[in-house]
Design a protein around this motif. Structure first.
Motif, PDB file in Angstrom:
ATOM      1  N   ARG A   1      58.006  -2.515 -47.555  1.00 54.97           N
ATOM      2  CA  ARG A   1      56.619  -3.422 -46.774  1.00 54.97           C
ATOM      3  C   ARG A   1      56.286  -4.793 -47.234  1.00 54.97           C
ATOM      4  N   GLN A   2      55.386  -4.151 -48.554  1.00 60.43           N
ATOM      5  CA  GLN A   2      54.565  -4.991 -49.389  1.00 60.43           C
ATOM      6  C   GLN A   2      56.281  -6.179 -49.627  1.00 60.43           C
ATOM      7  N   ALA A   3      57.012  -4.930 -50.456  1.00 59.55           N
ATOM      8  CA  ALA A   3      58.134  -6.207 -51.165  1.00 59.55           C
ATOM      9  C   ALA A   3      58.394  -7.452 -49.257  1.00 59.55           C
ATOM     10  N   GLN A   4      58.644  -6.754 -48.420  1.00 62.28           N
ATOM     11  CA  GLN A   4      58.971  -7.853 -47.234  1.00 62.28           C
ATOM     12  C   GLN A   4      57.946  -8.858 -47.019  1.00 62.28           C
ATOM     13  N   ASP A   5      56.597  -8.952 -47.030  1.00 55.70           N
ATOM     14  CA  ASP A   5      55.347  -9.100 -46.842  1.00 55.70           C
ATOM     15  C   ASP A   5      54.952 -10.262 -47.846  1.00 55.70           C
ATOM     16  N   ILE A   6      55.513  -9.791 -48.692  1.00 55.45           N
ATOM     17  CA  ILE A   6      55.264 -10.714 -50.088  1.00 55.45           C
ATOM     18  C   ILE A   6      56.425 -12.351 -49.895  1.00 55.45           C
ATOM     19  N   ALA A   7      58.152 -11.692 -49.546  1.00 58.78           N
ATOM     20  CA  ALA A   7      58.831 -12.092 -49.399  1.00 58.78           C
ATOM     21  C   ALA A   7      58.867 -13.202 -48.328  1.00 58.78           C
ATOM     22  N   ILE A   8      57.997 -13.039 -47.563  1.00 62.17           N
ATOM     23  CA  ILE A   8      57.927 -13.936 -46.490  1.00 62.17           C
ATOM     24  C   ILE A   8      56.604 -14.687 -46.651  1.00 62.17           C
ATOM     25  N   SER A   9      55.681 -14.282 -47.158  1.00 62.26           N
ATOM     26  CA  SER A   9      54.525 -14.526 -47.911  1.00 62.26           C
ATOM     27  C   SER A   9      55.208 -16.832 -49.030  1.00 62.26           C
ATOM     28  N   GLU A  10      56.064 -15.815 -49.531  1.00 64.21           N
ATOM     29  CA  GLU A  10      56.100 -16.606 -50.541  1.00 64.21           C
ATOM     30  C   GLU A  10      57.350 -17.920 -49.590  1.00 64.21           C
ATOM     31  N   GLY A  11      58.291 -17.076 -48.903  1.00 63.54           N
ATOM     32  CA  GLY A  11      58.871 -18.390 -48.400  1.00 63.54           C
ATOM     33  C   GLY A  11      57.713 -19.323 -46.718  1.00 63.54           C
ATOM     34  N   ASN A  12      56.682 -18.774 -46.766  1.00 62.29           N
ATOM     35  CA  ASN A  12      56.022 -19.462 -45.864  1.00 62.29           C
ATOM     36  C   ASN A  12      55.290 -21.126 -46.855  1.00 62.29           C
ATOM     37  N   LEU A  13      54.882 -20.296 -48.039  1.00 58.60           N
ATOM     38  CA  LEU A  13      54.692 -20.976 -48.866  1.00 58.60           C
ATOM     39  C   LEU A  13      55.617 -22.431 -49.403  1.00 58.60           C
ATOM     40  N   ALA A  14      56.750 -21.789 -49.444  1.00 57.90           N
ATOM     41  CA  ALA A  14      58.032 -22.753 -49.624  1.00 57.90           C
ATOM     42  C   ALA A  14      58.013 -23.660 -48.881  1.00 57.90           C
ATOM     43  N   ASN A  15      58.042 -23.164 -47.336  1.00 53.04           N
ATOM     44  CA  ASN A  15      58.430 -24.463 -46.206  1.00 53.04           C
ATOM     45  C   ASN A  15      57.463 -24.725 -46.670  1.00 53.04           C
ATOM     46  N   ALA A  16      55.584 -24.581 -46.760  1.00 47.12           N
ATOM     47  CA  ALA A  16      54.667 -26.128 -46.396  1.00 47.12           C
ATOM     48  C   ALA A  16      54.952 -26.386 -47.571  1.00 47.12           C
ATOM     49  N   ALA A  17      55.623 -26.536 -48.618  1.00 48.97           N
ATOM     50  CA  ALA A  17      55.835 -27.148 -49.714  1.00 48.97           C
ATOM     51  C   ALA A  17      56.369 -28.502 -49.549  1.00 48.97           C
ATOM     52  N   ASN A  18      57.434 -27.634 -49.081  1.00 56.32           N
ATOM     53  CA  ASN A  18      58.484 -28.678 -48.242  1.00 56.32           C
ATOM     54  C   ASN A  18      58.052 -29.897 -47.413  1.00 56.32           C
TER      55      ASN A  18
END
Length: 184
Positions: A46-63
């Protein structure tokens, strides 16, 4: 003398009760350890999934930030391009890049939310981008031209594939709905 009769048989052999008690405790501890390790693995997943979701959110925000920075650097081109005004060749290249960046940020967000099973959010991303294109005729025309160009190569290279992108198909459907007169 008969020696067979003096040997204890397994039927008559009984473990002392204190050994049985310790055996039960050891088994219980073993089961508890297995359950605890499974819970720990579940929490790690669950923690790994939360981290992946957060990284995706950050990447999208950067885009999105990158797309907005390009627009902010050339506001005149953006304003004239989205309104459908004529642009010279250099401005057209810049405007195409601006629209492509906005499109890609929305497209990646759509794909990411679909993979996460966030269907309502994915539908919102489509509707939001369709509304952007509806309100900005120059961006809509550029998007439609890009789709037409993709359609040409898709028919030649992927003749069995009906569509290039679910995202574009859904945007097209939303634009058709927006083009209809509103019911009061």
């Amino acid at each position: 003398m008969n020696t067979v009769q003096n040997r204890p048989t397994t039927e008559s052999f009984e473990m002392p009760s204190d050994i049985i008690h310790w055996k039960d405790i050891a088994e219980l501890v073993g089961v508890a350890a297995i359950v605890a390790s499974l819970v720990f693995v579940g929490l790690q997943m669950r923690q790994a999934q939360d981290i992946a979701i957060s990284e995706g959110n950050l990447a999208n925000a950067a885009n999105k930030i990158e797309a907005n920075n390009l627009i902010a650097a050339q506001p005149d081109i953006w304003s004239r391009g989205t309104s459908g005004a004529t642009l010279d060749d250099q401005e057209a290249v810049v405007f195409r890049s601006m629209v492509k960046n906005v499109y890609e940020a929305a497209h990646f967000e759509f794909l990411r939310t679909r993979r996460l099973g966030q269907i309502e959010i994915a539908a919102y991303v489509v509707a939001n981008h369709a509304a952007f294109l509806f309100n900005n005729p120059g961006a809509r025309r550029l998007w439609a031209d890009e789709l037409d160009a993709e359609e040409v190569w898709r028919r030649r290279l992927l003749p069995d594939q009906d569509s290039v992108s679910e995202f574009d198909d859904r945007i097209r459907a939303d634009l058709e709905a927006l083009d209809q007169p509103a019911n009061p």
